[in-house]
Motif scaffolding. Sequence first.
Motif, PDB file in Angstrom:
ATOM      1  N   PHE A 145       0.842  -1.206   0.000  1.00  0.00           N
ATOM      2  CA  PHE A 145       0.000   0.000   0.000  1.00  0.00           C
ATOM      3  C   PHE A 145       0.877   1.256   0.000  1.00  0.00           C
ATOM      4  O   PHE A 145       0.623   2.220  -0.724  1.00  0.00           O
ATOM      5  CB  PHE A 145      -0.906  -0.036   1.232  1.00  0.00           C
ATOM      6  CG  PHE A 145      -2.065   0.919   1.213  1.00  0.00           C
ATOM      7  CD1 PHE A 145      -3.306   0.511   0.740  1.00  0.00           C
ATOM      8  CD2 PHE A 145      -1.944   2.211   1.698  1.00  0.00           C
ATOM      9  CE1 PHE A 145      -4.399   1.384   0.732  1.00  0.00           C
ATOM     10  CE2 PHE A 145      -3.018   3.092   1.696  1.00  0.00           C
ATOM     11  CZ  PHE A 145      -4.257   2.671   1.206  1.00  0.00           C
ATOM     12  N   THR A 146       1.936   1.217   0.813  1.00  0.00           N
ATOM     13  CA  THR A 146       2.824   2.375   0.934  1.00  0.00           C
ATOM     14  C   THR A 146       3.612   2.597  -0.352  1.00  0.00           C
ATOM     15  O   THR A 146       3.749   3.741  -0.817  1.00  0.00           O
ATOM     16  CB  THR A 146       3.763   2.183   2.148  1.00  0.00           C
ATOM     17  OG1 THR A 146       2.938   2.075   3.318  1.00  0.00           O
ATOM     18  CG2 THR A 146       4.732   3.337   2.301  1.00  0.00           C
ATOM     19  N   LEU A 147       4.123   1.512  -0.950  1.00  0.00           N
ATOM     20  CA  LEU A 147       4.864   1.662  -2.210  1.00  0.00           C
ATOM     21  C   LEU A 147       3.957   2.264  -3.285  1.00  0.00           C
ATOM     22  O   LEU A 147       4.370   3.157  -4.030  1.00  0.00           O
ATOM     23  CB  LEU A 147       5.400   0.298  -2.676  1.00  0.00           C
ATOM     24  CG  LEU A 147       6.554  -0.272  -1.838  1.00  0.00           C
ATOM     25  CD1 LEU A 147       6.896  -1.687  -2.303  1.00  0.00           C
ATOM     26  CD2 LEU A 147       7.785   0.632  -1.924  1.00  0.00           C
ATOM     27  N   GLY A 148       2.710   1.784  -3.337  1.00  0.00           N
ATOM     28  CA  GLY A 148       1.773   2.329  -4.318  1.00  0.00           C
ATOM     29  C   GLY A 148       1.437   3.778  -4.027  1.00  0.00           C
ATOM     30  O   GLY A 148       1.366   4.622  -4.930  1.00  0.00           O
ATOM     31  N   GLY A 149       1.236   4.080  -2.736  1.00  0.00           N
ATOM     32  CA  GLY A 149       0.916   5.449  -2.338  1.00  0.00           C
ATOM     33  C   GLY A 149       2.037   6.413  -2.707  1.00  0.00           C
ATOM     34  O   GLY A 149       1.793   7.492  -3.249  1.00  0.00           O
ATOM     35  N   LEU A 150       3.276   5.994  -2.438  1.00  0.00           N
ATOM     36  CA  LEU A 150       4.427   6.858  -2.748  1.00  0.00           C
ATOM     37  C   LEU A 150       4.576   7.054  -4.247  1.00  0.00           C
ATOM     38  O   LEU A 150       4.849   8.166  -4.722  1.00  0.00           O
ATOM     39  CB  LEU A 150       5.710   6.249  -2.168  1.00  0.00           C
ATOM     40  CG  LEU A 150       5.780   6.212  -0.644  1.00  0.00           C
ATOM     41  CD1 LEU A 150       7.055   5.493  -0.193  1.00  0.00           C
ATOM     42  CD2 LEU A 150       5.732   7.627  -0.069  1.00  0.00           C
ATOM     43  N   ALA A 151       4.381   5.969  -4.995  1.00  0.00           N
ATOM     44  CA  ALA A 151       4.501   6.083  -6.457  1.00  0.00           C
ATOM     45  C   ALA A 151       3.481   7.084  -6.980  1.00  0.00           C
ATOM     46  O   ALA A 151       3.794   7.936  -7.817  1.00  0.00           O
ATOM     47  CB  ALA A 151       4.295   4.702  -7.102  1.00  0.00           C
ATOM     48  N   ARG A 152       2.256   7.030  -6.461  1.00  0.00           N
ATOM     49  CA  ARG A 152       1.221   7.949  -6.906  1.00  0.00           C
ATOM     50  C   ARG A 152       1.573   9.389  -6.522  1.00  0.00           C
ATOM     51  O   ARG A 152       1.338  10.326  -7.279  1.00  0.00           O
ATOM     52  CB  ARG A 152      -0.127   7.539  -6.296  1.00  0.00           C
ATOM     53  CG  ARG A 152      -1.319   8.398  -6.667  1.00  0.00           C
ATOM     54  CD  ARG A 152      -1.705   8.304  -8.133  1.00  0.00           C
ATOM     55  NE  ARG A 152      -2.060   6.954  -8.503  1.00  0.00           N
ATOM     56  CZ  ARG A 152      -3.275   6.525  -8.812  1.00  0.00           C
ATOM     57  NH1 ARG A 152      -4.275   7.386  -8.834  1.00  0.00           N
ATOM     58  NH2 ARG A 152      -3.500   5.267  -9.119  1.00  0.00           N
ATOM     59  N   LEU A 153       2.127   9.549  -5.328  1.00  0.00           N
ATOM     60  CA  LEU A 153       2.477  10.904  -4.866  1.00  0.00           C
ATOM     61  C   LEU A 153       3.450  11.590  -5.825  1.00  0.00           C
ATOM     62  O   LEU A 153       3.358  12.792  -6.051  1.00  0.00           O
ATOM     63  CB  LEU A 153       3.139  10.862  -3.486  1.00  0.00           C
ATOM     64  CG  LEU A 153       2.261  10.687  -2.254  1.00  0.00           C
ATOM     65  CD1 LEU A 153       3.130  10.768  -1.010  1.00  0.00           C
ATOM     66  CD2 LEU A 153       1.145  11.711  -2.183  1.00  0.00           C
ATOM     67  N   GLU A 197       4.325   8.781 -10.624  1.00  0.00           N
ATOM     68  CA  GLU A 197       4.951   7.800 -11.500  1.00  0.00           C
ATOM     69  C   GLU A 197       3.926   6.951 -12.235  1.00  0.00           C
ATOM     70  O   GLU A 197       4.267   6.251 -13.172  1.00  0.00           O
ATOM     71  CB  GLU A 197       5.859   6.865 -10.694  1.00  0.00           C
ATOM     72  CG  GLU A 197       7.158   7.534 -10.306  1.00  0.00           C
ATOM     73  CD  GLU A 197       8.017   6.625  -9.437  1.00  0.00           C
ATOM     74  OE1 GLU A 197       8.846   7.153  -8.718  1.00  0.00           O
ATOM     75  OE2 GLU A 197       7.822   5.403  -9.491  1.00  0.00           O
ATOM     76  N   THR A 198       2.671   6.977 -11.755  1.00  0.00           N
ATOM     77  CA  THR A 198       1.680   6.098 -12.355  1.00  0.00           C
ATOM     78  C   THR A 198       0.519   6.927 -12.858  1.00  0.00           C
ATOM     79  O   THR A 198       0.293   8.052 -12.408  1.00  0.00           O
ATOM     80  CB  THR A 198       1.136   5.119 -11.299  1.00  0.00           C
ATOM     81  OG1 THR A 198       0.439   5.886 -10.327  1.00  0.00           O
ATOM     82  CG2 THR A 198       2.252   4.348 -10.652  1.00  0.00           C
ATOM     83  N   ARG A 255      -3.510   7.871 -13.401  1.00  0.00           N
ATOM     84  CA  ARG A 255      -4.672   7.844 -12.498  1.00  0.00           C
ATOM     85  C   ARG A 255      -5.530   6.639 -12.837  1.00  0.00           C
ATOM     86  O   ARG A 255      -5.630   6.260 -14.004  1.00  0.00           O
ATOM     87  CB  ARG A 255      -5.515   9.109 -12.697  1.00  0.00           C
ATOM     88  CG  ARG A 255      -4.729  10.399 -12.672  1.00  0.00           C
ATOM     89  CD  ARG A 255      -4.418  10.863 -11.294  1.00  0.00           C
ATOM     90  NE  ARG A 255      -5.619  11.446 -10.665  1.00  0.00           N
ATOM     91  CZ  ARG A 255      -5.628  11.916  -9.426  1.00  0.00           C
ATOM     92  NH1 ARG A 255      -4.556  11.827  -8.681  1.00  0.00           N
ATOM     93  NH2 ARG A 255      -6.715  12.439  -8.926  1.00  0.00           N
ATOM     94  N   THR A 256      -6.146   6.034 -11.816  1.00  0.00           N
ATOM     95  CA  THR A 256      -7.108   4.965 -12.124  1.00  0.00           C
ATOM     96  C   THR A 256      -8.407   5.620 -12.543  1.00  0.00           C
ATOM     97  O   THR A 256      -8.731   6.722 -12.092  1.00  0.00           O
ATOM     98  CB  THR A 256      -7.408   4.083 -10.893  1.00  0.00           C
ATOM     99  OG1 THR A 256      -7.653   4.919  -9.782  1.00  0.00           O
ATOM    100  CG2 THR A 256      -6.249   3.177 -10.619  1.00  0.00           C
ATOM    101  N   PHE A 293      -2.447   9.139  -1.771  1.00  0.00           N
ATOM    102  CA  PHE A 293      -1.702   7.997  -1.220  1.00  0.00           C
ATOM    103  C   PHE A 293      -2.578   6.745  -1.247  1.00  0.00           C
ATOM    104  O   PHE A 293      -2.124   5.656  -1.608  1.00  0.00           O
ATOM    105  CB  PHE A 293      -1.286   8.350   0.211  1.00  0.00           C
ATOM    106  CG  PHE A 293      -0.218   7.457   0.799  1.00  0.00           C
ATOM    107  CD1 PHE A 293       1.124   7.804   0.704  1.00  0.00           C
ATOM    108  CD2 PHE A 293      -0.555   6.289   1.474  1.00  0.00           C
ATOM    109  CE1 PHE A 293       2.114   7.004   1.268  1.00  0.00           C
ATOM    110  CE2 PHE A 293       0.434   5.481   2.039  1.00  0.00           C
ATOM    111  CZ  PHE A 293       1.769   5.830   1.931  1.00  0.00           C
ATOM    112  N   GLY A 315      -3.151   5.424  -4.822  1.00  0.00           N
ATOM    113  CA  GLY A 315      -1.948   4.711  -5.270  1.00  0.00           C
ATOM    114  C   GLY A 315      -1.803   3.373  -4.565  1.00  0.00           C
ATOM    115  O   GLY A 315      -1.469   2.360  -5.187  1.00  0.00           O
TER     116      GLY A 315
END
Lengths: 209, 209
Positions: free
Chosen positions: A194-202, A205-206, A208-209, B194, B197
């Motif tokens: 969850f944290t890796l995904g959250g940071l990537a979004r911040l 890098e990814t 938007r869904t 967050f 992501g």
Amino acid sequence: MAATSESTDTRQRLLESAGEVFAASGFEHATVREICERAGANIAAVNYHFGDKQGLYRAVFDYAASSKPLPPAAGGDPETRLRAAVRALMTCIFDRGQPAWYGRLMIRELAEPTDVLVSMVENVCRPLYEALQGVVSDLVGGKLSKPALGRAARSLLGQCVYYHHARAVLARLEPKLHFDAEEVDQHVEHIVTFTLGGLARLVGETGRT
Amino acid sequence: MAATSESTDTRQRLLESAGEVFAASGFEHATVREICERAGANIAAVNYHFGDKQGLYRAVFDYAASSKPLPPAAGGDPETRLRAAVRALMTCIFDRGQPAWYGRLMIRELAEPTDVLVSMVENVCRPLYEALQGVVSDLVGGKLSKPALGRAARSLLGQCVYYHHARAVLARLEPKLHFDAEEVDQHVEHIVTFTLGGLARLVGETGRT
């Protein structure tokens, strides 16, 4: 050690009964008399081992928090350090070796801070908080501002310490969770992902869904 | 209303002084006598307005928690519902209208739950927790198992309620944060980003960093 085993015994019994009494009544309302009665010890033993009620209170925290979440070491793969940090925190939170009263005592201290909280913040919370910001910064390749690193570190911490602070609520919301080793593992992996995904979004890098 | 304004006044003063005293001493150690003395009220007024000490304690929570985080409505765009839920929670946490003693009282209740906690869990926490799982499920297109939805909802809740539970720690770690409207906005956007992501990563929509 100069202490006899009888004296060590008394010290241990005082710490256990003080933990119970401080957790039930708080520092203000707890009395040294009640603590000594429960421990089967003389009131003078508190002075001998701990100086005073304040010294006993401080010693109770040192005794109960046998495992403290150490800040993750600097250097190395940041995802490995993230996982190690989450595991260390969750292991402390679900530490079966901790006295049952410790959680209540900590929550009390958060509600009515004494100087025990101040030293806990400086000795435990601040090094951890700063190290987590370092891990987060490495994970995002230095792409977040200082305030954003703080928010991200708090998102990470918040996910973990929820299991400590909200335990009374969670026991009612999810009575089937027992947090044995396997469940703690699942939660560690969840929080890391969850944290890796959250940071990537911040850091954008990814998509938007 | 049948109550005269003098009686309404007394009721209000009793609630305020009871909040202070319960927050400082806990339910067990607080005395109706002390509460009445602070309120300048007769002990009979507690019986008249609240039945007993337990009834007064319950009324104090209803009085203080003037704004409760309502569960987000079902239907509509899930990202909008996520943002509304985070905003509602953070607004409650940083509610300037709440009496200063309310945070301490809530933390005390978490440490030593009474039946106030049980009814709060059923009336406030459970509807919110279940609605958040619904929002999360919609955000991931139903791709998470029930246990994984629970973990994800707790990751979301944990990020928000950290600002409530850890406020004493945070005031020392980050003394410059004041959580005015602009800062609360930044935190709401941070938690939404967050979380989006984190959820995307959980269902494997994105590559690993």
